[in-house]
Design a protein around this motif. Sequence first.
Motif, PDB file in Angstrom:
ATOM      1  N   SER A  40       0.849  -1.183   0.000  1.00 20.81           N
ATOM      2  CA  SER A  40       0.000   0.000   0.000  1.00 20.81           C
ATOM      3  C   SER A  40       0.884   1.231   0.000  1.00 20.81           C
ATOM      4  N   PRO A  41       0.537   2.252  -0.795  1.00 23.32           N
ATOM      5  CA  PRO A  41       1.363   3.469  -0.802  1.00 23.32           C
ATOM      6  C   PRO A  41       1.344   4.196   0.537  1.00 23.32           C
ATOM      7  N   TRP A  42       0.425   3.819   1.432  1.00 23.55           N
ATOM      8  CA  TRP A  42       0.323   4.473   2.725  1.00 23.55           C
ATOM      9  C   TRP A  42       1.161   3.788   3.790  1.00 23.55           C
ATOM     10  N   ASP A  43       1.711   2.613   3.464  1.00 29.43           N
ATOM     11  CA  ASP A  43       2.618   1.967   4.397  1.00 29.43           C
ATOM     12  C   ASP A  43       3.914   2.775   4.506  1.00 29.43           C
ATOM     13  N   THR A  44       4.597   2.607   5.604  1.00 29.86           N
ATOM     14  CA  THR A  44       5.809   3.390   5.851  1.00 29.86           C
ATOM     15  C   THR A  44       7.038   2.659   5.330  1.00 29.86           C
ATOM     16  N   PRO A  45       7.850   3.285   4.483  1.00 25.03           N
ATOM     17  CA  PRO A  45       9.076   2.655   4.000  1.00 25.03           C
ATOM     18  C   PRO A  45      10.006   2.289   5.162  1.00 25.03           C
ATOM     19  N   ALA A  46      10.724   1.199   5.003  1.00 26.87           N
ATOM     20  CA  ALA A  46      11.594   0.710   6.068  1.00 26.87           C
ATOM     21  C   ALA A  46      12.645   1.738   6.473  1.00 26.87           C
ATOM     22  N   VAL A  47      13.103   2.546   5.502  1.00 23.27           N
ATOM     23  CA  VAL A  47      14.162   3.504   5.804  1.00 23.27           C
ATOM     24  C   VAL A  47      13.690   4.549   6.822  1.00 23.27           C
ATOM     25  N   VAL A  48      12.384   4.827   6.884  1.00 24.55           N
ATOM     26  CA  VAL A  48      11.876   5.787   7.861  1.00 24.55           C
ATOM     27  C   VAL A  48      12.075   5.250   9.280  1.00 24.55           C
ATOM     28  N   GLY A  49      11.795   3.960   9.461  1.00 23.02           N
ATOM     29  CA  GLY A  49      12.037   3.346  10.764  1.00 23.02           C
ATOM     30  C   GLY A  49      13.504   3.377  11.147  1.00 23.02           C
ATOM     31  N   GLU A  50      14.371   3.192  10.169  1.00 19.54           N
ATOM     32  CA  GLU A  50      15.807   3.245  10.429  1.00 19.54           C
ATOM     33  C   GLU A  50      16.232   4.654  10.839  1.00 19.54           C
ATOM     34  N   LEU A  51      15.666   5.662  10.170  1.00 22.18           N
ATOM     35  CA  LEU A  51      15.976   7.049  10.529  1.00 22.18           C
ATOM     36  C   LEU A  51      15.510   7.366  11.941  1.00 22.18           C
ATOM     37  N   LYS A  52      14.315   6.917  12.285  1.00 24.14           N
ATOM     38  CA  LYS A  52      13.781   7.186  13.618  1.00 24.14           C
ATOM     39  C   LYS A  52      14.651   6.540  14.688  1.00 24.14           C
ATOM     40  N   ALA A  53      15.089   5.324  14.445  1.00 30.32           N
ATOM     41  CA  ALA A  53      15.937   4.632  15.417  1.00 30.32           C
ATOM     42  C   ALA A  53      17.264   5.362  15.606  1.00 30.32           C
ATOM     43  N   GLU A  54      17.841   5.843  14.499  1.00 30.71           N
ATOM     44  CA  GLU A  54      19.119   6.549  14.586  1.00 30.71           C
ATOM     45  C   GLU A  54      18.946   7.902  15.269  1.00 30.71           C
ATOM     46  N   ALA A  55      17.854   8.610  14.945  1.00 30.39           N
ATOM     47  CA  ALA A  55      17.606   9.904  15.584  1.00 30.39           C
ATOM     48  C   ALA A  55      17.427   9.733  17.085  1.00 30.39           C
ATOM     49  N   ARG A  56      16.719   8.709  17.466  1.00 26.83           N
ATOM     50  CA  ARG A  56      16.500   8.476  18.898  1.00 26.83           C
ATOM     51  C   ARG A  56      17.820   8.114  19.580  1.00 26.83           C
ATOM     52  N   ARG A  57      18.649   7.331  18.900  1.00 25.63           N
ATOM     53  CA  ARG A  57      19.940   6.942  19.455  1.00 25.63           C
ATOM     54  C   ARG A  57      20.819   8.162  19.683  1.00 25.63           C
ATOM     55  N   GLN A  58      20.702   9.153  18.778  1.00 22.38           N
ATOM     56  CA  GLN A  58      21.541  10.346  18.878  1.00 22.38           C
ATOM     57  C   GLN A  58      20.942  11.427  19.782  1.00 22.38           C
ATOM     58  N   GLY A  59      19.774  11.169  20.339  1.00 21.68           N
ATOM     59  CA  GLY A  59      19.147  12.174  21.196  1.00 21.68           C
ATOM     60  C   GLY A  59      18.427  13.264  20.432  1.00 21.68           C
ATOM     61  N   LEU A  60      18.138  13.026  19.164  1.00 24.58           N
ATOM     62  CA  LEU A  60      17.408  13.992  18.329  1.00 24.58           C
ATOM     63  C   LEU A  60      15.949  13.564  18.247  1.00 24.58           C
TER      64      LEU A  60
END
Length: 404
Positions: A40-60
């Motif tokens: 579905s075009p409304w599903d979230t691409p996997a790379v978004v989850g990867e970005l969120k995990a990295e941002a959280r790891r960096q305190g952003l």
Amino acid sequence: MDFAFDAHTEELRAKLLAFMDEYVYPAETVAEEQRAQLASPWDTPAVVGELKAEARRQGLWNLFLPDAEYGGGLTNLQYAPLAEITGRSPHLAPTALNCAAPDTGNMEVLYQFGDEQQKKQWLEPLLAGEIRSAFAMTEPEVASSDATNITTLIERDGDDYVITGRKWYISGAMNPDCKIFIVMGKTDPDGADIRRQQSMILVPRDTPGVTVKRAMQVFGYEDHSHGGHAEVVFDHARVPVTNLVGEEGGGFAIAQARLGPGRIHHCMRLIGMAERAIELMCQRAVSRVAFGKALAQQGVVHNWIADARVAVEQLRLLVLKTAWMMDTVGNKGAHAEIQAIKIATPRTVVGILDRAIQLHGAGGVSQDFPLAELYASARTLMLADGPDEVHQRSLARRELKKYL
């Protein structure tokens, strides 16, 4: 007024700029490629989850919320340059940092007005980035620029409220991770005070009677990255009375409290969009030749770039002043300044993007550059959170009051 960035802000800016270069900009193309492969075009691409995990790891993470227990613990003045940076990739960076609308506004509502159970059930998973949300106020049948016009009914029936109405352009509602709506409707449609007729209520997406009918396009875009803008029907949707946010009749005041920070956050990000447009203009100007010389040697191009730089510097100062005032005298005390930036910033950035598109020729309106999508976003913000004319009307009344 001192707008110099303190050491903590400078540290976060450096970290965020590096995060954008290393992770976000490369992910823009990856996200589109992955989306094309999703069921579905409304599903979230996997790379978004990867970005969120990295941002959280960096305190952003959750930088928008001033309470350090729940968010970044930053003032508006500290958050402004960070939101500007995310505006350079508005369809990806804010989501990566869990600082994307409408979730930010909804989290602020729950943080300020939600009870402990509502915070535990909905605020905590939103802060954790585990779910998404939507804010349902705008309606197709009335001029929603005047929020007192809304017709959706929230009727008490024993221990429940029953919600009936039709909403549209409900941002984020197409995303399957959207689990909760904050719905604005009338609990007292015949009340004497038109600003006490409305209330806000939490309606889980899976509530019987809630139908997400279709995605609304914006200049032909469906805005997959933000979870779309949906038409939603509430057909006698029933929720317990404990889902009321705040008190009956408090919906208008809650909406105003929600929209103040939302408006300045949009303006912060718009400045980032303009900065990216200027960068693209300069890159294009030095790399393209027309009629025997580089575009960078054309006088009209000089004018476009110079005017854009002046405009952005003016806007940034006004936004920083507004952020400083919100920090020092509160949102109500900064009301006129919030209106001023909401009038000036979108229309000015639309003009800058228009010139950037012109400089890119056919490429400017294509999918090969981000300009067309940035233009659609900026132009929409001349309507979102109150159209320009509403803010002009209110600001003019404030000025005229001094002479009446």
